[in-house]
Scaffold this active site. Structure first.
Site, PDB file in Angstrom:
ATOM      1  CB  SER A 192      72.427  82.408  36.228  1.00 39.61           C
ATOM      2  OG  SER A 192      71.253  82.637  35.504  1.00 39.61           O
TER       3      SER A 192
ATOM      4  CG  ASP B 281      67.256  80.655  31.028  1.00 35.03           C
ATOM      5  OD1 ASP B 281      67.221  81.845  31.378  1.00 35.03           O
ATOM      6  OD2 ASP B 281      68.076  79.832  31.482  1.00 35.03           O
TER       7      ASP B 281
ATOM      8  CG  HIS C 264      68.151  85.389  37.831  1.00 31.24           C
ATOM      9  ND1 HIS C 264      69.297  86.106  38.071  1.00 31.24           N
ATOM     10  CD2 HIS C 264      68.488  84.428  36.926  1.00 31.24           C
ATOM     11  CE1 HIS C 264      70.284  85.607  37.326  1.00 31.24           C
ATOM     12  NE2 HIS C 264      69.815  84.585  36.643  1.00 31.24           N
TER      13      HIS C 264
END
Length: 233
Positions: free
Chosen positions: A122, A137, A159
């Site tokens: 990630s 984010d 993701h």
């Protein structure tokens, strides 16, 4: 020669921490006894100690110990002396902020270029690209720069999610946001779906996992890369 695993996520639906990657990691870290863990991204806002304990538990099943970088007085020396390095997920802005604050970004790049085995998940994968501008984010802190390791010649969107077929939701998709990025930037972006990872061997990069990945380049239609192929950009 670079030896890296750049994974979209640390967990897949219904699995434990790193479970889906453990067979690969057991082989990848075959001669490693202790991994240096960088918990700066603070997944879900947990402390460095809590995060390191999670990583330690995950690696215990393949008999590898984990030490957090925060446990060392000198983080630069910790990186220089590490057998292997793992940077976990969480918030990419805070991860990059701490890498700059502790003045370890250039040292980390140096050891990875020389062949210290590296695992990123990630946020820890986002920093492998040229910059962190394709993270999903929230900007909870303001790092000195968006420039990251540049160990690969493109950016990662971890993701990566496809539009839901039949959905009437009219909000922005990941593809839309990447298109907006490419109005101002010519850096290619690879959308890594959950459960997919990149294996880096020197200058060669291979897509691994059960799913394809989506490659975006400026002024071109995105293309699907099938698992197992070498990523050529």
């Amino acid at each position: 020669m670079k030896k890296m695993i750049i994974a979209s996520t640390s967990t897949t639906h219904g699995s434990g921490y790193l479970d889906y990657l453990l067979p690969t990691l057991k082989s990848f870290f075959t001669e490693v006894k202790t991994i240096l863990f960088i918990p700066y991204a603070r997944a879900s806002g947990i402390t460095y100690n809590e995060y390191t304990a999670i990583a330690k538990k995950g690696f215990s099943s393949i008999n590898i110990d984990v030490k957090g970088i925060h446990e060392f007085k000198n983080p630069k020396e910790a990186i220089l002396n590490a057998e292997a390095i793992f940077t976990g997920g969480g918030n990419t802005f805070e991860l990059v902020n701490q890498l700059y604050k502790n003045d370890v970004l250039s040292i980390l790049k140096k050891v990875l270029e020389k062949g210290t085995p590296y695992l990123g998940t990630s946020a820890g994968s986002n920093i492998c690209g040229i910059n962190m501008m394709n993270t999903n984010d929230m900007p909870i802190v303001y790092p000195p720069s968006f420039t990251t390791l540049g160990c690969i010649s493109f950016n990662i969107n971890a993701h990566y999610l496809d539009p839901v077929k039949g959905s009437k939701h009219m909000g922005e998709t990941r593809e839309t946001r990447i298109k907006e990025f490419h109005v101002f930037n010519d850096i290619p972006v690879l959308g890594l779906r959950e459960g997919s990872w990149l294996e880096v061997k020197g200058d060669a990069i291979y897509l691994r996992g059960n799913l394809s990945a989506r490659l975006f380049t400026q002024n071109q239609k995105p293309i699907e890369l099938e698992s197992g192929v070498e990523v050529l950009i």
